[in-house]
Scaffold this active site. Structure first.
Site, PDB file in Angstrom:
ATOM      1  N   THR A 130      46.523  45.801  42.845  1.00  0.00           N
ATOM      2  CA  THR A 130      45.366  45.739  42.132  1.00  0.00           C
ATOM      3  C   THR A 130      44.383  46.515  42.555  1.00  0.00           C
ATOM      4  OG1 THR A 130      43.647  44.228  41.633  1.00  0.00           O
ATOM      5  CG2 THR A 130      44.964  43.729  43.470  1.00  0.00           C
ATOM      6  N   ASP A 131      43.589  46.949  41.793  1.00  0.00           N
ATOM      7  CA  ASP A 131      42.194  47.814  42.380  1.00  0.00           C
ATOM      8  C   ASP A 131      41.277  46.777  43.249  1.00  0.00           C
ATOM      9  OD1 ASP A 131      41.172  46.082  40.163  1.00  0.00           O
ATOM     10  OD2 ASP A 131      40.519  47.831  39.065  1.00  0.00           O
ATOM     11  N   GLU A 132      41.517  45.424  43.247  1.00  0.00           N
ATOM     12  CA  GLU A 132      40.624  44.552  43.891  1.00  0.00           C
ATOM     13  C   GLU A 132      40.514  44.717  45.249  1.00  0.00           C
ATOM     14  OE1 GLU A 132      40.014  40.648  42.487  1.00  0.00           O
ATOM     15  OE2 GLU A 132      40.492  41.142  40.321  1.00  0.00           O
ATOM     16  N   TYR A 156      42.375  35.985  46.942  1.00  0.00           N
ATOM     17  CA  TYR A 156      43.306  36.876  46.262  1.00  0.00           C
ATOM     18  C   TYR A 156      43.480  38.414  46.548  1.00  0.00           C
ATOM     19  CZ  TYR A 156      45.282  39.763  42.374  1.00  0.00           C
ATOM     20  OH  TYR A 156      45.933  40.861  41.733  1.00  0.00           O
ATOM     21  N   LYS A 160      46.366  40.447  48.600  1.00  0.00           N
ATOM     22  CA  LYS A 160      47.006  41.655  47.945  1.00  0.00           C
ATOM     23  C   LYS A 160      46.936  42.904  48.897  1.00  0.00           C
ATOM     24  CE  LYS A 160      48.949  42.189  44.393  1.00  0.00           C
ATOM     25  NZ  LYS A 160      50.066  41.998  44.018  1.00  0.00           N
TER      26      LYS A 160
END
Ligand code: NAD
Ligand code: DAU
Length: 350
Positions: A130-132, A156, A160
């Site tokens: 993810t970009d997060e 989260y 990741k």
């Protein structure tokens, strides 16, 4: 000979859309491993199951014996790793399953792939991320690129980010043939209705309050799930081992813009007076450490692998609002007891 792909998390939102597109290609044998958590719904791919081509196994990616057996029995050529705990708000309410699945589960898959692929040429471990992991942007910052620094801010995104680091370490240290993709916010059919877009559509259809965190001006860069999946096929076919590709479709919108657009589409579909659904918008307490903005620069995958998105946000959103309005019973079935308990804790509603 037909390849065998292990698809983890293949009955969740993105995984099931990927399986549906792969099944249409009819090129690979798909072995789908999914623990069927609250977010996993076998119904999403039930019509495709076929013992010779699309095989479902219920199980946990952390289960070493099971995953090793799957590698051996099915001679896995490629792993497409979607399985994860994926909802930021749940990671704030209870981080433990995020550490277990996202970090330990990825570690277990890497180890099983490493021991199974010792003497194999041509396999691939595609880690869907993810970009997060890059943290948040200010309104004037340039979008994330493959060179952005990791700065995760939620349990989260930190889990990741940890998984991404493990995947690259297994490549550098053990030569495991990996690729990582970091994608922006997906929307589309079969997304569990805890995420902003399906939650807003369903609450609007059902005349319920639509919760907006804080000032609602946080920005996300939306991509249709099928565009994401088609980018993954390009990466599987042409991606360079050890590389990272960012995936996004240059569709930045703030949350209130998205919510207002959904409200207007629902009014149109239900033949309600324009503006009725917007009255349901209700400000609620903000998310802790709420990331202000994400945005993706996807030049690398566009230039090097020749991918580009097909959907504009406006046409994609219209299709998705229509999908949820025509599949209300799907939504009723996935909103199990577990989801209702989560909803009460998150929004304080009965
Ligand atoms: P999802 O929550 O809809 O689906 C996750 C799936 O993983 C479910 O089917 C669940 O049953 C399964 N799963 C969870 N724990 C498991 C375990 N221990 N063993 C086996 N299966 C397990 O998630 P999603 O939105 O489809 O996201 C898929 C992947 O894509 C995730 O890795 C997520 O981080 C990543 N991603 C998501 C988005 C997005 O906007 N949704 C964007 C970029 C990246
Ligand atoms: O950027 C990719 C990520 O996008 C994925 O890695 C995650 O798996 C996925 O869940 C998503 O994370 P977000 O936190 O951005 O998505 P969510 O749909 O939860 O929230 C989108 C925005 O809407 C965010 O700014 C929070 C806000 N929001 C969300 C909900 C659920 C609200 O204002 N109200 C809500 O009720």
């Amino acid at each position: 000979m037909t390849e065998s792909w292990l698809i983890t998390g293949g009955v969740g939102f993105i995984g099931s859309n990927f399986v549906r597109l792969s099944a249409q290609r009819k090129r690979e044998r798909l072995i789908i491993l999914d623990a069927l958590t609250y977010a996993g719904n076998l119904e999403n791919i039930g019509d495709l199951l076929d013992p010779s081509r699309v095989i479902f196994i219920k199980g946990d990616i952390c289960d070493h014996l099971l995953v090793s057996r799957i590698f051996q029995e099915y001679k896995i050529d490629k792993v497409i790793h979607f399985a994860a705990e994926s909802h930021v708000d749940r990671s704030i309410l209870g981080p433990s399953p995020f550490i277990k699945t996202n970090i330990e589960g990825t570690y277990n898959l890497l180890e099983c792939a490493r021991s199974s692929w010792k003497e194999r040429t041509g396999p691939l471990f595609l880690h869907v991320s993810t970009d997060e992991v890059f943290g948040m942007l200010g309104s004037h910052d340039s979008p994330f690129t493959e060179d952005s620094v990791y700065k995760p801010r939620s349990p989260y995104s930190a889990s990741k980010a940890s998984a991404d680091h493990l995947v690259l370490a297994w490549h550098h240290t053990f030569g495991l043939p990996v690729v990582i993709t970091n994608c922006s916010n997906n929307y589309g059919p079969r997304q569990f209705p805890e995420k902003l877009i399906p939650l807003t559509i369903l609450n609007s259809l059902e005349d319920k309050p639509i919760p907006v965190y804080g000032d609602g001006l946080q920005v996300r860069d939306w991509i249709h799930v099928e565009d994401h999946c088609r980018a993954l096929f390009q990466v599987i076919e042409k991606g360079k081992r050890g590389e990272t590709y960012l995936i996004g479709s240059h569709s930045e919108r703030n949350n209130l813009e998205v919510i207002n657009q959904i409200c207007d589409l629902v009014d149109e579909i239900l033949n309600r007076a324009q503006g009725s659904s917007r009255k349901l918008i209700t400000p609620v307490k903000d998310r802790p450490a709420h990331d202000r903005r994400y945005a993706i620069n996807s030049q690398k995958i566009r230039k090097e692998l020749g991918w580009k998105p097909v959907f504009s946000f406006e046409e994609g959103l219209r299709d998705v609002v229509r999908w949820y309005s025509e599949n209300r019973s799907w939504a009723d079935r996935v909103r199990s007891g577990d989801y209702r308990r989560y909803y009460e804790t998150q929004y304080g509603e009965k």
